[in-house]
Scaffold this motif. Sequence first.
Motif, PDB file in Angstrom:
ATOM      1  N   HIS A 450       4.487  -1.469   5.953  1.00  0.00           N
ATOM      2  CA  HIS A 450       4.108  -0.215   5.314  1.00  0.00           C
ATOM      3  C   HIS A 450       3.498  -0.471   3.932  1.00  0.00           C
ATOM      4  CE1 HIS A 450       5.467   2.460   8.361  1.00  0.00           C
ATOM      5  NE2 HIS A 450       6.735   2.128   8.256  1.00  0.00           N
ATOM      6  N   ASP A 451       4.064  -1.428   3.199  1.00  0.00           N
ATOM      7  CA  ASP A 451       3.514  -1.742   1.874  1.00  0.00           C
ATOM      8  C   ASP A 451       2.056  -2.176   1.987  1.00  0.00           C
ATOM      9  OD1 ASP A 451       5.967  -1.148   0.904  1.00  0.00           O
ATOM     10  OD2 ASP A 451       6.470  -3.161   0.203  1.00  0.00           O
ATOM     11  N   ASN A 454      -0.035   0.898   2.863  1.00  0.00           N
ATOM     12  CA  ASN A 454      -0.149   1.787   1.694  1.00  0.00           C
ATOM     13  C   ASN A 454      -1.127   1.221   0.655  1.00  0.00           C
ATOM     14  OD1 ASN A 454       1.665   3.550   2.795  1.00  0.00           O
ATOM     15  ND2 ASN A 454       3.410   2.890   1.558  1.00  0.00           N
ATOM     16  N   THR A 458      -4.544   2.943  -0.345  1.00  0.00           N
ATOM     17  CA  THR A 458      -4.697   3.316  -1.760  1.00  0.00           C
ATOM     18  C   THR A 458      -5.983   2.741  -2.331  1.00  0.00           C
ATOM     19  OG1 THR A 458      -2.316   3.543  -2.130  1.00  0.00           O
ATOM     20  CG2 THR A 458      -3.681   3.069  -4.061  1.00  0.00           C
ATOM     21  N   ALA A 511       6.449   4.693  -4.899  1.00  0.00           N
ATOM     22  CA  ALA A 511       5.031   5.083  -4.973  1.00  0.00           C
ATOM     23  C   ALA A 511       4.522   5.063  -6.409  1.00  0.00           C
ATOM     24  CB  ALA A 511       4.848   6.467  -4.359  1.00  0.00           C
ATOM     25  N   TRP A 516       0.745   4.004  -5.718  1.00  0.00           N
ATOM     26  CA  TRP A 516       0.220   4.321  -4.396  1.00  0.00           C
ATOM     27  C   TRP A 516      -0.281   5.753  -4.369  1.00  0.00           C
ATOM     28  CZ3 TRP A 516       4.922   1.791  -1.562  1.00  0.00           C
ATOM     29  CH2 TRP A 516       4.690   0.416  -1.450  1.00  0.00           C
ATOM     30  N   VAL A 518      -1.039   7.187  -1.289  1.00  0.00           N
ATOM     31  CA  VAL A 518      -0.800   7.683   0.073  1.00  0.00           C
ATOM     32  C   VAL A 518       0.671   7.460   0.448  1.00  0.00           C
ATOM     33  CG1 VAL A 518      -3.167   7.224   0.814  1.00  0.00           C
ATOM     34  CG2 VAL A 518      -1.398   5.492   1.182  1.00  0.00           C
ATOM     35  N   ARG A 519       1.140   8.282   1.361  1.00  0.00           N
ATOM     36  CA  ARG A 519       2.484   8.083   1.920  1.00  0.00           C
ATOM     37  C   ARG A 519       2.477   8.609   3.347  1.00  0.00           C
ATOM     38  NH1 ARG A 519       5.473  11.069  -1.274  1.00  0.00           N
ATOM     39  NH2 ARG A 519       6.003   9.378  -2.709  1.00  0.00           N
ATOM     40  N   TRP A 520       3.223   7.911   4.190  1.00  0.00           N
ATOM     41  CA  TRP A 520       3.349   8.297   5.608  1.00  0.00           C
ATOM     42  C   TRP A 520       4.825   8.572   5.889  1.00  0.00           C
ATOM     43  CZ3 TRP A 520      -0.010   8.123  10.030  1.00  0.00           C
ATOM     44  CH2 TRP A 520       0.635   8.205  11.262  1.00  0.00           C
ATOM     45  N   GLN A 541      -0.230  12.815   1.344  1.00  0.00           N
ATOM     46  CA  GLN A 541       0.946  12.577   2.186  1.00  0.00           C
ATOM     47  C   GLN A 541       0.659  13.039   3.616  1.00  0.00           C
ATOM     48  OE1 GLN A 541       5.149  12.698   0.728  1.00  0.00           O
ATOM     49  NE2 GLN A 541       5.116  14.697   1.724  1.00  0.00           N
TER      50      GLN A 541
END
Length: 626
Positions: A450-451, A454, A458, A511, A516, A518-520, A541
């Motif tokens: 995920h990092d 992201n 970003t 974040a 960052w 963006v986030r999921w 998001q």
Amino acid sequence: MGDRVTSEGNSYRIVSPSLTVKAMRDSGYKNTAYALAELIDNSIDANAKLVEVFACESPVQVASRTSHRVETIAVLDNGDGMDAEALRRALKFGDGRGDDRKRIGRFGMGLPNSSMSQCTKLEVWSWTNGPGNAMYTYLDLAEINNGRDDVPAPELDPLPEYWRDLSDGLGSSGTLVVWSDLDRVNWHGAAATLRNTSDIIGRVYRHYLDAGSVDIRMAPVRDGAVIEGQYYAAPNDPLYLMASSQTPEPFDEQPMFEPFNMGSEDEPGVAYFPITVDGQQHRIKVTASIARPEARRPDVEDRPWPESAKATKDAGSQLWGKHARHNIGISLIRQGRELDLDSSWAIGYDPVERWWGIEIDFPPALDDVFGVTNNKQTATIFSSLAHFDWKSEAEADETFKAFKDRLADLGDPRLELIDLALYLETKLLPAIRRQLRQQTVGNRKTKKRHDDVNAKATDAVKRRSEDGHTGKTDDLAEGASPEDKRQEQFNALTQRHHLDEDTAESLVNEALENDWRVRWISSYQDSHAFFSVDLMAGMLQVIFNEKHPLHAHLLAVLEEVPEDATPDELRHRLDRAADTFKLLLFSWARMEDEIPNDRKREKIADARQDWGRYARDFIDGEDDGE
């Protein structure tokens, strides 16, 4: 009328002695621990404060070495004891103390049935005025097989010194039950027998142990003495709400779960269901719990995992997670004692199932409603309703009320529990599972992946913004302080998407620290869209709708992968995800196909083209030249 005269010696007995022996032996006890539980039931019913379980082993020669095997198991209590008449009745099948609903054991089957399921000889001493005045009787399967059909009359026989020396709390009244000639005990050595027994004993009697109303001593014996390894059974709570329990550290002295968000301030995590039987109303108590965030995440502030935890493994692979794997299901409690841990309500392949607990507490008056079996091993009617779908059984155009009315006319035994089953299956369990999946958003198992995503997304957002392709999130970020961003994101996660505060705080901090954009996350959305978008100051998001079938068929398949998945299981998951992705694109194509006019169809095609350019920019990191 026919000849109704019978005799002991004729060949027309309804039940032969050999069949009686087989029925006693095959009485359905799951293992030695559950058979022992029947004896402990009797002890608790007799007001015992101490119950001692002895596993006595002797040396045996195995090949070229000497091993030890359990030859005798005994249960000794300091309860009220029995006189000669009560003792003789206790060994009579189907009699005991009768159908007394105030007792844990109501059917009068426990002592002889459970004992003969494990051994060929049962001996009982019981006393009401000192162990020197104990009365003794027994059952021997060899004698029964040879035609004996009465319980031997109890005789005065002082409690043997052997058992007096082993006891830690011999009382002026009490009972000793001894199993010998063991031929169906599941485990061999004394330590193994007690270890495998104590987990179940601790769970079955957890409420008694937690309240301190009874102590259960587990004592291995060799050469007439208790050897190293004795202990007192600790509660094994599948709801993990008890402070002191068998759960491995750091949750051995603090609850690993917390009450689920239902009930009242006085009784958090509790709901009640009324049931009327024969004109009398009874209450079923439902208690639900869910893992605390720190049980599943190593990064909860001020509550880190212990140093002994495996740093590269997820929570399910930790000792406490492995413990929870053995306590999956709905626990049925009758008269304070666990009847069954019914795993049929769980989704067997889903590792998240270990992180919730539900307890159904019902009074003995509802035994017939739940379908409690004579040996108290299960509740057949309740179990039959796991994953119940009334629509699959309903007739064409039949309403739910009409369906229930028809079941009432047919005398269907499930009728009284259908509302409870549907509440569990369609409301409570789905709500618990949704919250559990939100707990591990950005957990260590998927964190690196995920990092990377992201960071890459970003970079794409920043690059497009620098090139003049600004969005609403960029506009909102102008003049917004870090604290404004923090509060807006935190509120969205907790209030709109119902993440717990610890998880939300962790995500927001992460974040902001990494800048960052963006986030999921996954969240239950009351919408036909498979994803939605939150536009916040400096944060784009994306929310994958857990209600949409795509979540289960795509995201869950790819991300919620068990640590011990086999290559074949992984291959199956990838095939399933690939098929789902193809179906997703086919659904878009069919949407275009069904657009009623060319102008609208062109707009949809343009949107597809635009999305393709954005996808190229995010995935390949290339500028589209706009």
